[in-house]
Design a protein around this motif. Sequence first.
Motif, PDB file in Angstrom:
ATOM      1  N   ASN A 441       0.924  -1.246   0.155  1.00 10.07           N
ATOM      2  CA  ASN A 441      -0.044   0.077   0.127  1.00 10.07           C
ATOM      3  C   ASN A 441       0.955   1.330   0.025  1.00 10.07           C
ATOM      4  O   ASN A 441       1.982   1.215   0.382  1.00 10.07           O
ATOM      5  CB  ASN A 441      -0.709   0.028   1.241  1.00 10.07           C
ATOM      6  N   THR A 443       2.302   4.332   1.349  1.00  8.26           N
ATOM      7  CA  THR A 443       2.622   4.826   2.720  1.00  8.26           C
ATOM      8  C   THR A 443       2.157   6.250   2.899  1.00  8.26           C
ATOM      9  O   THR A 443       2.421   7.151   2.306  1.00  8.26           O
ATOM     10  CB  THR A 443       4.164   4.858   3.120  1.00  8.26           C
ATOM     11  N   SER A 444       1.563   6.490   4.318  1.00  8.86           N
ATOM     12  CA  SER A 444       1.185   7.768   4.708  1.00  8.86           C
ATOM     13  C   SER A 444       1.546   7.906   6.251  1.00  8.86           C
ATOM     14  O   SER A 444       1.651   6.889   6.783  1.00  8.86           O
ATOM     15  CB  SER A 444      -0.428   8.178   4.516  1.00  8.86           C
ATOM     16  N   PHE A 449      -3.084  11.351   6.172  1.00 10.62           N
ATOM     17  CA  PHE A 449      -3.078  10.867   4.839  1.00 10.62           C
ATOM     18  C   PHE A 449      -1.989  11.676   3.877  1.00 10.62           C
ATOM     19  O   PHE A 449      -1.910  11.264   2.709  1.00 10.62           O
ATOM     20  CB  PHE A 449      -4.535  11.281   3.982  1.00 10.62           C
ATOM     21  N   THR A 451       1.693  11.404   2.157  1.00 12.52           N
ATOM     22  CA  THR A 451       2.639  10.604   1.605  1.00 12.52           C
ATOM     23  C   THR A 451       3.898  11.277   1.774  1.00 12.52           C
ATOM     24  O   THR A 451       4.242  12.434   2.266  1.00 12.52           O
ATOM     25  CB  THR A 451       2.518  10.523   0.114  1.00 12.52           C
ATOM     26  N   VAL A 458      -2.865  10.226  -0.042  1.00 11.87           N
ATOM     27  CA  VAL A 458      -3.531   9.125  -0.319  1.00 11.87           C
ATOM     28  C   VAL A 458      -4.640   8.723   0.440  1.00 11.87           C
ATOM     29  O   VAL A 458      -4.741   9.035   1.683  1.00 11.87           O
ATOM     30  CB  VAL A 458      -2.473   8.007  -0.278  1.00 11.87           C
ATOM     31  N   THR A 459      -5.626   7.935  -0.078  1.00 14.49           N
ATOM     32  CA  THR A 459      -6.668   7.631   0.738  1.00 14.49           C
ATOM     33  C   THR A 459      -7.453   6.293   0.171  1.00 14.49           C
ATOM     34  O   THR A 459      -7.109   5.767  -0.941  1.00 14.49           O
ATOM     35  CB  THR A 459      -7.865   8.742   0.625  1.00 14.49           C
ATOM     36  N   ARG A 463      -4.345   3.174   0.434  1.00 13.25           N
ATOM     37  CA  ARG A 463      -3.803   3.470   1.859  1.00 13.25           C
ATOM     38  C   ARG A 463      -3.956   2.401   2.538  1.00 13.25           C
ATOM     39  O   ARG A 463      -2.927   1.825   3.401  1.00 13.25           O
ATOM     40  CB  ARG A 463      -4.369   4.902   2.377  1.00 13.25           C
ATOM     41  N   GLU A 475     -13.074   6.967   4.229  1.00 13.84           N
ATOM     42  CA  GLU A 475     -11.539   7.475   4.106  1.00 13.84           C
ATOM     43  C   GLU A 475     -11.555   8.736   3.227  1.00 13.84           C
ATOM     44  O   GLU A 475     -10.923   9.766   3.359  1.00 13.84           O
ATOM     45  CB  GLU A 475     -10.748   6.477   3.250  1.00 13.84           C
TER      46      GLU A 475
END
Length: 489
Positions: A441, A443-444, A449, A451, A458-459, A463, A475
């Motif tokens: 996935n 990464t956050s 959220f 990156t 990202v959602t 994510r 999300e």
Amino acid sequence: MGKPTGFLDYDREEGKNREPKERLKDYKEFHTRLSLDKQCVQGARCMDCGVPFCQSGVLFSGMVSGCPLHNLIPEWNDLVYKGKWDLAYERLIKTNPFPEFTGRVCPAPCEAGCTAGLNGPSVTIKENERAIIDTAYENGKVEANPPLKRTGKKVAVIGSGPAGLSAANTLNKCGHKVTVFERSDRPGGLLMYGIPNMKLDKEIILRRVKLMAEEGIKFITNANVGDNYDAQDIIDNYDAVILATGASEPRDLQAKGRNINGIYFAVDFLKANTKSLLDSNHEDDNYISAKDKNVIVIGGGDTGTDCVGTSLRHGCTSLVQFEIMGEPATERSEKNPWPEWPKILKVDYGQEEFKTIYGKDPREYLTTVIALNSDKDGNLESVDTVNVKWKKDNNGRMSPVPVNGSEKNWKAEIVLLAMGFTGSQSYLKDAFGVEFDGRGNITSEFGNFKTNVPKVFVTGDARLGQSLVVTAISEGLKVGMEVNNFLRK
């Protein structure tokens, strides 16, 4: 909320599914609604329980129970009971921007957490929700409502599945100018091409997209960012970018003969079927047809069921569905108490349709594929399987062990891989420069959220990994508010 003794006075009643032999002739939605009078009675079954796990959206044993959107369920159940449909709609959309989607395809973790379900059947929360939104549309209550003022900020949303649509909707209402990039020819992502028409009519999606466009959101289709659209250009020209690209990397089969002709990922099979249906009612023959073929579906869950239902509508000769896990129990065990998600046997529409034709369930449990065999032309001819049993390995983890003497050969011309997804597609690393975690996935930062790339967020499944439509919508709401805060600093 509701009638205090409603759960004692009234039985649970759901809308009927169209008869399998009738619905197998088309791709129209198979589930029908109750009359509004009967739906009001179902609203009366809400208990005023004081502990509404239905709206909690919490994890028990790694599975969600209650609504991840925290819908105000007891409140709109009470309004349904009283026949106040307009007020019920106003209450519903405070938390859920797209109840016409969740009211059709959500597995209803809210009902798993319903207190009435502790000692009897739960309230028909999902059907109450669908009745509210469908009635609102029918009464002309769902209208475009563009923001009164614009902030001058621009946001790009990459992907138009439930998370992307939810994020776009939130940010547009905050006054930002939102553009949604979708690589397919129609917006909707998973909703459009991952879910068959008989579960979610695509006109339902396009109706909502039309409203969003009237509210000022711009949709660009056939926009494959990283291919025909440059990711860096988008980053440079927008104040924020949201990656809502889903967890679309399918899990592959590791078996001898995997590269034989006739083996397809379920997502490709389902997408091609829906696209051809929408483009030409299948007259263009531009889809993977199971007609007059022996079909094997590998994997369970909703995607496996969708492959079963679609193959039956094509007119397959035979079908079998392999699941590596054992058959679930028909009732909760003591280790799976309320309000956990019930880990019990589910007979979905595809299995119901198969059973109507063949008199049995298509699923073969504790079965895994060990080889795929071709004919002299390199086309799939048969599949070899072996039964398994689950044992603890040296690390204490349960793993499948082959059962000697259980090998079997199955005739097949098509194999559909419905084994889930392993995360985001890797091209996003190169296109946007985002980092991936060990699960595949994007990464956050912990708790938000963001990156590793400035102003890129990202959602959704991109994510979290593969999840529910309702979780993806949640999300999208959350990332929308975070991006709004970021843009207003």
